[in-house]
Write a protein that holds these residues in place. Structure first.
Motif, PDB file in Angstrom:
ATOM      1  N   PHE A   1     -35.089  35.226  31.371  1.00 26.82           N
ATOM      2  CA  PHE A   1     -34.981  36.391  30.495  1.00 26.82           C
ATOM      3  C   PHE A   1     -35.619  37.538  31.264  1.00 26.82           C
ATOM      4  O   PHE A   1     -36.844  37.613  31.365  1.00 26.82           O
ATOM      5  N   ASP A   2     -34.791  38.399  31.820  1.00 26.49           N
ATOM      6  CA  ASP A   2     -35.221  39.477  32.711  1.00 26.49           C
ATOM      7  C   ASP A   2     -36.518  40.133  32.243  1.00 26.49           C
ATOM      8  O   ASP A   2     -36.604  40.591  31.114  1.00 26.49           O
ATOM      9  N   GLY A   3     -37.490  40.170  33.124  1.00 25.75           N
ATOM     10  CA  GLY A   3     -38.763  40.805  32.826  1.00 25.75           C
ATOM     11  C   GLY A   3     -39.748  39.922  32.092  1.00 25.75           C
ATOM     12  O   GLY A   3     -40.928  40.235  32.027  1.00 25.75           O
ATOM     13  N   PHE A   4     -39.303  38.813  31.497  1.00 27.31           N
ATOM     14  CA  PHE A   4     -40.191  37.942  30.729  1.00 27.31           C
ATOM     15  C   PHE A   4     -40.308  36.551  31.325  1.00 27.31           C
ATOM     16  O   PHE A   4     -41.007  35.709  30.800  1.00 27.31           O
ATOM     17  N   GLY A   5     -39.592  36.281  32.386  1.00 27.25           N
ATOM     18  CA  GLY A   5     -39.714  34.994  33.051  1.00 27.25           C
ATOM     19  C   GLY A   5     -38.680  33.982  32.596  1.00 27.25           C
ATOM     20  O   GLY A   5     -37.734  34.295  31.882  1.00 27.25           O
ATOM     21  N   THR A   6     -38.900  32.756  33.034  1.00 24.37           N
ATOM     22  CA  THR A   6     -37.982  31.661  32.753  1.00 24.37           C
ATOM     23  C   THR A   6     -38.496  30.833  31.588  1.00 24.37           C
ATOM     24  O   THR A   6     -39.674  30.483  31.526  1.00 24.37           O
ATOM     25  N   TYR A   7     -37.603  30.525  30.658  1.00 29.98           N
ATOM     26  CA  TYR A   7     -37.936  29.715  29.482  1.00 29.98           C
ATOM     27  C   TYR A   7     -37.336  28.324  29.637  1.00 29.98           C
ATOM     28  O   TYR A   7     -36.278  28.162  30.252  1.00 29.98           O
ATOM     29  N   ASN A   8     -38.015  27.328  29.071  1.00 30.00           N
ATOM     30  CA  ASN A   8     -37.545  25.948  29.195  1.00 30.00           C
ATOM     31  C   ASN A   8     -36.117  25.779  28.684  1.00 30.00           C
ATOM     32  O   ASN A   8     -35.324  25.076  29.286  1.00 30.00           O
ATOM     33  N   PHE A   9     -35.814  26.412  27.545  1.00 32.65           N
ATOM     34  CA  PHE A   9     -34.486  26.278  26.938  1.00 32.65           C
ATOM     35  C   PHE A   9     -34.047  27.590  26.323  1.00 32.65           C
ATOM     36  O   PHE A   9     -34.868  28.446  25.984  1.00 32.65           O
ATOM     37  N   ALA A  10     -32.726  27.724  26.150  1.00 31.09           N
ATOM     38  CA  ALA A  10     -32.153  28.889  25.464  1.00 31.09           C
ATOM     39  C   ALA A  10     -30.883  28.448  24.755  1.00 31.09           C
ATOM     40  O   ALA A  10     -30.274  27.435  25.101  1.00 31.09           O
ATOM     41  N   VAL A  11     -30.510  29.238  23.752  1.00 28.72           N
ATOM     42  CA  VAL A  11     -29.279  28.986  23.011  1.00 28.72           C
ATOM     43  C   VAL A  11     -28.451  30.262  22.984  1.00 28.72           C
ATOM     44  O   VAL A  11     -28.962  31.358  23.196  1.00 28.72           O
TER      45      VAL A  11
END
Length: 176
Positions: free
Chosen positions: A67-77
């Motif tokens: 998520f640009d500017g907020f880093g990488t998240y484990n999961f997304a939908v």
């Protein structure tokens, strides 16, 4: 964004059965944006051990999502349905269009301190203005069965007892 300081609320409930329910309730200034091609990233979150989307208006579970500017998240939908401009349907706006979905993951997880959840959002007044928002949320455990009644009775007893004591004091003053 024009919704500052309150852009809405996101409630994540650990249902204690291996399910987490997400309720995205945005102010009237924002809507959830969900590009249907390319990267899956309408809502990103840092739960571990996610196995499936259990229910709701989302699809396409993806892992390790930026998520640009907020880093990488484990999961997304990604949202299951979108309207013009790739706006989720439901769009996440309160009071009747909350984006609600459930995820299967081991219960009792601790939340990361640096941005547990991120959203791809658009300005409601100009949906071509898109961007990302990140929040730190606390997972709300559901009440244990049976405890809600005891709390209600205890609070009701305190309120009733206070009113009764106040009434008795007034009665004594008038009698004297």
């Amino acid at each position: 964004m024009p919704c500052t300081p309150n852009c809405g609320t996101i409630t994540v409930t650990d249902n204690r059965s291996g399910k987490y329910t997400f309720d995205v309730d945005l102010s009237s200034a924002l809507v959830i944006h969900s590009v249907q091609s390319g990267r899956t990233r309408a809502v990103g979150f840092d739960l571990t051990g996610v196995t499936a989307i259990d229910s709701g208006s989302v699809t396409a579970l993806a892992s390790s999502v930026m998520f640009d500017g907020f880093g990488t998240y484990n999961f997304a939908v990604r949202c299951s349905a979108v309207t013009a401009g790739n706006i989720c349907n439901p769009n996440g706006q309160s009071p009747s269009n909350d984006l609600i979905f459930a995820i299967d993951a081991p219960s009792g997880q601790h939340i990361a301190v640096n941005g547990f959840l991120a959203l791809d959002v658009a300005q409601a007044s100009n949906t071509s203005n898109t961007g990302f928002a990140s929040v730190v949320v606390a997972v709300v455990p559901p009440p244990l069965i049976g405890h809600g009644l005891f709390v209600l009775l205890a609070v009701g007893g305190v309120l009733f007892g206070g009113r009764l004591l106040e009434s008795l004091k007034k009665h004594r003053l008038h009698a004297a």
